[in-house]
Design a protein around this motif. Structure first.
Motif, PDB file in Angstrom:
ATOM      1  N   LEU A   1      21.663  82.016 120.262  1.00 52.71           N
ATOM      2  CA  LEU A   1      21.050  81.321 121.382  1.00 52.71           C
ATOM      3  C   LEU A   1      20.165  80.161 120.963  1.00 52.71           C
ATOM      4  CD1 LEU A   1      19.957  84.634 123.125  1.00 52.71           C
ATOM      5  CD2 LEU A   1      21.959  83.260 123.736  1.00 52.71           C
ATOM      6  N   SER A   2      20.156  79.803 119.654  1.00 53.64           N
ATOM      7  CA  SER A   2      19.188  78.816 119.166  1.00 53.64           C
ATOM      8  C   SER A   2      19.811  77.684 118.350  1.00 53.64           C
ATOM      9  CB  SER A   2      18.096  79.512 118.350  1.00 53.64           C
ATOM     10  OG  SER A   2      18.649  80.335 117.344  1.00 53.64           O
ATOM     11  N   HIS A   3      21.124  77.546 118.354  1.00 57.33           N
ATOM     12  CA  HIS A   3      21.794  76.386 117.743  1.00 57.33           C
ATOM     13  C   HIS A   3      21.439  76.223 116.263  1.00 57.33           C
ATOM     14  CE1 HIS A   3      23.061  75.433 121.740  1.00 57.33           C
ATOM     15  NE2 HIS A   3      21.901  74.965 122.145  1.00 57.33           N
ATOM     16  N   ARG A   4      21.524  77.297 115.494  1.00 56.93           N
ATOM     17  CA  ARG A   4      21.140  77.207 114.087  1.00 56.93           C
ATOM     18  C   ARG A   4      22.126  77.935 113.173  1.00 56.93           C
ATOM     19  NH1 ARG A   4      15.650  81.047 114.017  1.00 56.93           N
ATOM     20  NH2 ARG A   4      16.745  83.043 114.157  1.00 56.93           N
ATOM     21  N   VAL A   5      23.400  77.909 113.525  1.00 64.29           N
ATOM     22  CA  VAL A   5      24.401  78.618 112.718  1.00 64.29           C
ATOM     23  C   VAL A   5      25.027  77.732 111.661  1.00 64.29           C
ATOM     24  CG1 VAL A   5      24.912  80.288 114.544  1.00 64.29           C
ATOM     25  CG2 VAL A   5      26.283  78.191 114.375  1.00 64.29           C
ATOM     26  N   GLY A   6      24.716  76.427 111.641  1.00 67.22           N
ATOM     27  CA  GLY A   6      25.233  75.531 110.614  1.00 67.22           C
ATOM     28  C   GLY A   6      26.302  74.569 111.084  1.00 67.22           C
TER      29      GLY A   6
ATOM     30  N   TYR B   1      23.912  71.733 117.952  1.00 62.83           N
ATOM     31  CA  TYR B   1      24.140  72.289 119.291  1.00 62.83           C
ATOM     32  C   TYR B   1      25.490  72.994 119.353  1.00 62.83           C
ATOM     33  CZ  TYR B   1      23.800  72.376 124.405  1.00 62.83           C
ATOM     34  OH  TYR B   1      23.723  72.773 125.729  1.00 62.83           O
ATOM     35  N   CYS B   2      25.480  74.271 119.721  1.00 63.63           N
ATOM     36  CA  CYS B   2      26.688  75.091 119.557  1.00 63.63           C
ATOM     37  C   CYS B   2      27.019  75.872 120.817  1.00 63.63           C
ATOM     38  CB  CYS B   2      26.501  76.046 118.381  1.00 63.63           C
ATOM     39  SG  CYS B   2      28.006  76.951 117.973  1.00 63.63           S
ATOM     40  N   ASN B   3      27.959  75.362 121.590  1.00 59.29           N
ATOM     41  CA  ASN B   3      28.440  76.075 122.771  1.00 59.29           C
ATOM     42  C   ASN B   3      29.145  77.372 122.414  1.00 59.29           C
ATOM     43  OD1 ASN B   3      27.791  74.231 125.063  1.00 59.29           O
ATOM     44  ND2 ASN B   3      29.076  72.811 123.924  1.00 59.29           N
ATOM     45  N   LEU B   4      29.848  77.368 121.284  1.00 60.34           N
ATOM     46  CA  LEU B   4      30.669  78.523 120.917  1.00 60.34           C
ATOM     47  C   LEU B   4      29.848  79.791 120.750  1.00 60.34           C
ATOM     48  CD1 LEU B   4      32.996  76.720 118.364  1.00 60.34           C
ATOM     49  CD2 LEU B   4      33.609  77.447 120.673  1.00 60.34           C
ATOM     50  N   MET B   5      28.639  79.681 120.181  1.00 59.55           N
ATOM     51  CA  MET B   5      27.826  80.879 119.974  1.00 59.55           C
ATOM     52  C   MET B   5      27.283  81.427 121.297  1.00 59.55           C
ATOM     53  SD  MET B   5      28.039  81.737 116.811  1.00 59.55           S
ATOM     54  CE  MET B   5      29.742  81.090 116.838  1.00 59.55           C
ATOM     55  N   PHE B   6      27.061  80.562 122.275  1.00 61.19           N
ATOM     56  CA  PHE B   6      26.660  81.075 123.584  1.00 61.19           C
ATOM     57  C   PHE B   6      27.803  81.865 124.227  1.00 61.19           C
ATOM     58  CE2 PHE B   6      22.918  78.560 123.175  1.00 61.19           C
ATOM     59  CZ  PHE B   6      21.997  79.134 124.044  1.00 61.19           C
ATOM     60  N   ALA B   7      29.045  81.445 123.988  1.00 63.48           N
ATOM     61  CA  ALA B   7      30.177  82.223 124.477  1.00 63.48           C
ATOM     62  C   ALA B   7      30.212  83.595 123.812  1.00 63.48           C
ATOM     63  CB  ALA B   7      31.484  81.472 124.224  1.00 63.48           C
ATOM     64  N   VAL B   8      29.876  83.649 122.525  1.00 62.86           N
ATOM     65  CA  VAL B   8      29.789  84.947 121.836  1.00 62.86           C
ATOM     66  C   VAL B   8      28.675  85.782 122.453  1.00 62.86           C
ATOM     67  CG1 VAL B   8      29.379  86.092 119.625  1.00 62.86           C
ATOM     68  CG2 VAL B   8      30.771  84.013 119.710  1.00 62.86           C
TER      69      VAL B   8
END
Length: 541
Positions: free
Chosen positions: A156-161, A200-207
């Protein structure tokens, strides 16, 4: 987490942690808003006639930026100050936007998802620092370390790389299901490590949406409706495309084609619902803001535990502040919490977010120190929502005339266009080249699946057949790439059927006389920065 310098940490503590607490409870929103465009709660007359000032700004913004329609709402000290619409739901259609008109709020859905995960934490079903794989054992990411160490708050924090929007072409205009996308996450190759930098990562919010389904037994759509929208009385808000299209009072998205606004179809976001799927009106979003500003309460009812509001409003990763910041001297720090951007502004903490989809943009801006919230929804791709939100906030934050962000942006834009025109010099004609023979055939990508190049109506077309939303027509000539050492032998422009996507340059990598690989990206500044690679299908040798 990326660690700021000691000086930055100290300043962050002063600006972001020492804010005055929000009111403990807020009264329910006025029911007078049932009347179209009701300008002011009768129990809360606004000093200095802010209603008139806000109303004038709303109309001025629509006219300056020539957007088809927009709606705004402002809440202050628990009351709805104004909720009103401007312009038309469909340009030229004659149906006015009002306070009850639904718009796609796009990524403003992310704060709902982060709050929903917080409810799972409050229910004892997950912990913020739990390993995600302990709850989703079939999750496989790009390496073993990230798969093992990814925590719930990382989603939820856009920090996966990953880079901002990297991999989004898997879902934009795609017929892929979430399951299809989930299985392809392992093929991404991010440039940074876990928690090393913001992207910014939309994909992780889907997860995160999948996590909600796995732990609650409800889909994201069902959980958000039951635990947030219904308790808040957001009666018009929708979480599905079917529901959105079932609302008669809705705005339609508009894009500009050759300088003219035209409607464009809505995206089906079912595979990525937790990142961007909510439709809502400003009247409903005013209730969401009132709850956020009152530590989770609305109308005397604790809808969301205060600890969730506090957690989602805390910084989890820092962002760079541009050396020439449009919001200087009022802003110095920028970060991201859980579903919210955080920054300082005029000595206060701002909690805000934007949303953007083809033909729709939005902004929610909260100033907890002042119990102030502003929401702007538009049916166009325009920066007006952010600019207008800040300009309205200034009416409450300073007695001095604030910066005219609307005019300043247009002036800056005009200067940039003039400078670009002055600096452009005639370029030598690109060296033309014939399209390589044997380009037709089948190709495949681990991220986007199977594709085909075939002859059609006297030319060549590319179609990503598994993806379902990528089809373009090649130009009749290729050009030689500039510079030496590139594996690309020629570049071939391709115009997408979807006008939102524009034109992409396909790099063709040949081996001998045969094209072995295709490389292209689609609108990297708005859709996805990733250069996708399609190799010749193995079945074709």
């Amino acid at each position: 987490m990326l660690r700021p310098s000691l000086a930055l940490s100290a300043l962050a503590c002063l600006v972001l942690a020492c804010a005055r607490p929000a009111p403990s409870a807020a009264p329910a929103a006025s029911t007078d808003c049932d009347t179209q465009d009701q300008p002011l709660s009768k129990s809360a007359p606004a000093p200095r006639d802010r209603v008139a000032e806000i109303d004038a700004l709303g109309e001025r913004a629509r006219e300056l930026f020539e957007v088809p329609g927009l709606a705004l709402a402002v809440v202050h000290e628990g009351e709805v100050v104004i909720a009103k619409g401007y312009g038309e739901r469909v340009l030229g259609g004659g149906e006015a936007v009002d306070a009850q008109t639904n718009f796609a709020i796009a990524s403003n859905s992310k704060a709902f998802t982060a709050t929903a995960v917080g409810l799972l934490v409050a229910d004892g079903l997950v912990g913020w620092d739990d390993r995600v794989v302990d709850h989703l054992p079939d999750l496989v990411l790009w390496n073993d370390y990230v798969t093992r160490e990814l925590r719930v708050r990382d989603l939820l924090s856009h920090r996966v790389g990953l880079r901002t929007w990297e991999g989004d072409l898997m879902w934009i205009s795609s017929k892929f299901s979430f399951t299809d996308i989930y299985a392809r996450l392992r093929y991404l190759d991010p440039p940074a490590g876990l928690r090393e930098r913001y992207g910014y990562c939309n994909l992780m919010f889907a997860v995160a949406g999948e996590l909600i389904r796995a732990k609650s037994g409800q889909t994201w759509e069902q959980f958000v409706a039951a635990r947030l929208l219904e308790p808040l009385g957001m009666s018009q808000a929708q979480t599905t495309l079917e529901g959105a299209l079932g609302v008669a009072n809705r705005a339609e998205p508009h894009i500009q084609i050759e300088g003219e606004w035209q409607t464009t179809p809505r995206l089906d976001l079912s595979a990525m619902a937790a990142a961007a799927a909510i439709d809502a009106s400003v009247e409903d979003m005013a209730k969401w803001m009132q709850m956020q500003l009152a530590n989770g309460q609305l109308g005397g009812t604790q809808v969301v535990p205060a600890k969730i509001i506090e957690q989602t409003h805390q910084p989890h990763i820092w962002l760079e502040t541009p050396s020439e910041d449009f919001y200087e001297p009022a802003r110095h720090l920028r970060g991201y919490g859980l579903g919210w951007f955080l920054e300082d502004y005029r000595g206060r903490t701002l909690v805000h977010h934007g949303g953007g989809l083809p033909g729709m943009t939005s902004r929610v801006l909260l100033v907890p120190d002042e119990a102030l919230g502003v929401v702007i929804l538009t049916n166009s791709e325009s920066p007006v929502s952010r600019l207008l939100a800040f300009q309205i906030a200034d009416l409450f934050l300073t007695d001095e005339p604030g910066k005219d962000y609307l005019a300043a942006h247009l002036a800056k834009q005009a200067e940039a266009e003039a400078a670009r025109a002055a600096s452009e010099s005639p370029k030598p004609n690109a060296k033309r080249a014939p399209i390589p023979a044997g380009l037709e055939g089948k190709y495949e990508s681990p991220l986007l699946g199977l594709a085909e190049i075939r002859s059609e109506d006297g030319g060549l077309v590319f179609e990503a057949t598994e993806h379902g939303g990528l089809r373009c027509r090649f130009a009749s000539e290729a050009v030689l790439p500039e510079g030496a050492g590139s594996p690309v032998s020629v570049e071939l422009p391709c115009t997408w059927d979807d006008p939102n996507m524009g034109i992409s340059e396909f790099g063709l990598v040949t081996k001998g006389k045969r094209v072995r690989e295709l490389r292209f990206s689609v609108r990297p500044s708005f859709y996805d920065p990733l250069e996708y690679s399609f190799a010749r299908a193995r079945s074709q040798g």
